[in-house]
Design an enzyme around this catalytic site. Structure first.
Site, PDB file in Angstrom:
ATOM      1  N   GLU A 192      -6.054   6.944  -1.084  1.00  0.00           N
ATOM      2  CA  GLU A 192      -5.952   5.751  -0.243  1.00  0.00           C
ATOM      3  C   GLU A 192      -6.588   4.536  -0.913  1.00  0.00           C
ATOM      4  OE1 GLU A 192      -4.195   5.318   2.303  1.00  0.00           O
ATOM      5  OE2 GLU A 192      -3.618   7.396   2.630  1.00  0.00           O
TER       6      GLU A 192
ATOM      7  N   HIS B 161       0.835  -1.207   0.000  1.00  0.00           N
ATOM      8  CA  HIS B 161       0.000   0.000   0.000  1.00  0.00           C
ATOM      9  C   HIS B 161       0.867   1.254   0.000  1.00  0.00           C
ATOM     10  CE1 HIS B 161      -3.501   2.493   1.379  1.00  0.00           C
ATOM     11  NE2 HIS B 161      -2.517   3.187   1.945  1.00  0.00           N
ATOM     12  N   GLU B 162       1.884   1.279   0.847  1.00  0.00           N
ATOM     13  CA  GLU B 162       2.747   2.456   0.942  1.00  0.00           C
ATOM     14  C   GLU B 162       3.579   2.655  -0.319  1.00  0.00           C
ATOM     15  OE1 GLU B 162       2.486   4.777   3.240  1.00  0.00           O
ATOM     16  OE2 GLU B 162       0.842   3.499   3.880  1.00  0.00           O
TER      17      GLU B 162
ATOM     18  N   HIS C 176       1.624   4.275  -3.055  1.00  0.00           N
ATOM     19  CA  HIS C 176       1.534   5.738  -3.013  1.00  0.00           C
ATOM     20  C   HIS C 176       2.669   6.371  -3.818  1.00  0.00           C
ATOM     21  CE1 HIS C 176      -1.815   6.624  -0.417  1.00  0.00           C
ATOM     22  NE2 HIS C 176      -1.346   5.924   0.597  1.00  0.00           N
TER      23      HIS C 176
END
Length: 268
Positions: free
Chosen positions: A197, A136-137, A140
């Site tokens: 997100e 997920h990070e 980004h």
């Protein structure tokens, strides 16, 4: 004169319009990636110098963070290269660090600088759930969400983008960078919008699947995160995130797509 300014801004926006990998969403990225990475490296090094980094040579947890991160980074690089986007990550110099901090948090800066806080590990509970967070990070950064948010801020502030290489010396631009990445008390993911997100969730479950981690683990992990609030103020990690029900619903919808990329990693 106002007409010319509007025309210039519109022309610049058209020229700087890019697309997010996998989702194909159009976004505004006014800043050179080199500028973003330069600003990120400065903040990253400052963060490491003022926090306790857990040594990978003496900690199995730190070793796990590096192992998970490297597997995801390799998968992302492979995917980007195979889809003619290798130049977008060619300058990445990946690093993965575990820091001794009780906050439930993690982040990835432009250029592949990834940090996980020790406070996150009791919630992830296993390597696959950690891959969910790190995927997920990293998503980004690959989706250039920070650049997008800074670009939006630059347009609002009316800052000349032509001199972007000097933005790291522009106080307003530096402030926008800090806001875009949550630099300060809570460095990292907190500053991204709910739309960013959900997009990071989308890319993240695919990236973890590409790396050989079962994306289905993302659903129980985010459920554990949601349960941490106990009806009170949510953890900082979730402060700007989509609602629990929305996130889980979207992840369930994404599973058929994510599972197409999943092949269990061979055990050593």
């Amino acid at each position: 004169m106002k007409k010319y300014v509007l025309f210039f801004t519109a022309s610049l926006a058209m020229a700087a319009c890019t697309r997010v990998p996998i989702t194909g969403r159009s976004q505004l990225n006014l800043l050179p990636e080199s500028t973003m990475q330069s600003m990120a490296l400065q903040e990253y090094q400052s963060f490491l110098s003022s926090n306790k980094v857990v040594a990978q040579s003496t900690s199995k947890d730190a070793e796990m963070v590096k192992r998970v991160g490297q597997r995801i980074a390799n998968a992302v690089t492979r995917y980007m290269t195979q889809n003619n986007m290798g130049s977008e990550v060619a300058s990445y110099k990946w690093e993965f660090n575990l820091v001794d901090n009780k906050e439930v948090n993690a982040w990835c800066m432009p250029g592949g600088k990834v940090v996980v806080y020790t406070g996150l590990l009791p919630v992830t509970q296993n390597e696959t759930a950690l891959a969910c967070v790190m995927g997920h990070e990293i998503a980004h950064a690959i989706a250039r969400h920070g650049n997008e948010r800074m670009s939006q801020g630059l347009v609002v502030q009316g800052i000349q983008v032509a001199g972007a290489v000097a933005l790291n010396k522009n106080p307003t631009a530096v402030n926008l960078f800090n806001q875009a990445f949550g630099v300060g008390g809570n460095l990292g993911m907190l500053a991204f919008s709910r739309g960013n997100e959900l997009e990071a969730d989308h890319l993240g479950v695919i990236f973890m699947a590409m790396a050989g981690y079962n994306p289905q683990e993302s659903i129980p992990f985010w459920t554990r995160m949601a349960n941490m609030s106990n009806g009170q103020k949510p953890p900082e990690f979730l402060s700007t995130h989509p609602s629990d029900a929305t996130r889980v619903q979207k992840l369930q919808q994404l599973m058929p797509e994510a599972m197409k990329y999943y092949t269990p990693a061979k055990k050593a």
